[in-house]
Design a protein around this motif. Structure first.
Motif: not given
Length: 156
Positions: A81-93, A121-130
């Motif tokens: 959910x957090x990454x999804x909000x970052x994606x939507x808000x960041x893309x809008x800006x 390159x720099x990106x954000x992604x969700x994965x198991x916290x391993x």
């Protein structure tokens, strides 16, 4: 998990295990895998990569220096959910470009690699916290130098 952090990463002969399981319709294995994923704590990872040219051929990738940082931890759904909000808000800006890869994983790119090496390159992604945070002591200096050099390259 490496496959989530690096979209080009394959584990078996360059192929992703998840694709092979789907191809062979091993639904019981996929269901068990999904249950295990759901039970693990997840993290939002910030991935930075410096892609350097080969010494023998500057048009080909030689090696990559990586920085892996954890930017948040929690339940899988919360991190998505957090990454999804970052994606939507960041893309809008116009600050990021969300991308759902062939692997079905959302990556939010703040800086995409250029066509000429060296590039970053720099990106954000969700994965198991391993995965543990990892970064060479000189990474920030290399990043700054490469980022500046990339900015000076003529547009292709």
């Amino acid at each position: 998990m490496r496959h989530a952090l690096n979209p080009a990463q394959g584990l078996v002969g360059g192929r992703r295990l998840i694709d092979m399981l789907r191809e062979h319709q091993l639904d019981n294995v996929l269901d068990a895998f999904e249950a295990i994923l759901e039970s693990h704590e997840h993290a939002i990872y910030e991935i930075r990569r410096i892609l350097r040219p080969r010494k023998t051929d500057p048009t080909k990738l030689g090696n990559a220096a990586r920085s892996v940082r954890i930017r948040g931890r929690g339940p899988r759904a919360s991190m998505h959910n957090i990454l999804g909000r970052l994606a939507v808000d960041g893309a809008a800006q116009n600050k990021v470009r969300p991308d759902i890869g062939d692997d079905g994983i959302l990556r939010v790119y703040q800086h995409e690699r250029g066509p000429v090496f060296p590039t970053v390159e720099r990106y954000f992604v969700v994965a198991p916290a391993l995965a543990l945070p990892k970064e060479h002591a000189n990474f920030d200096r290399w990043w700054t130098e490469t980022f500046a050099a990339e900015a000076m390259q003529p547009a292709v």
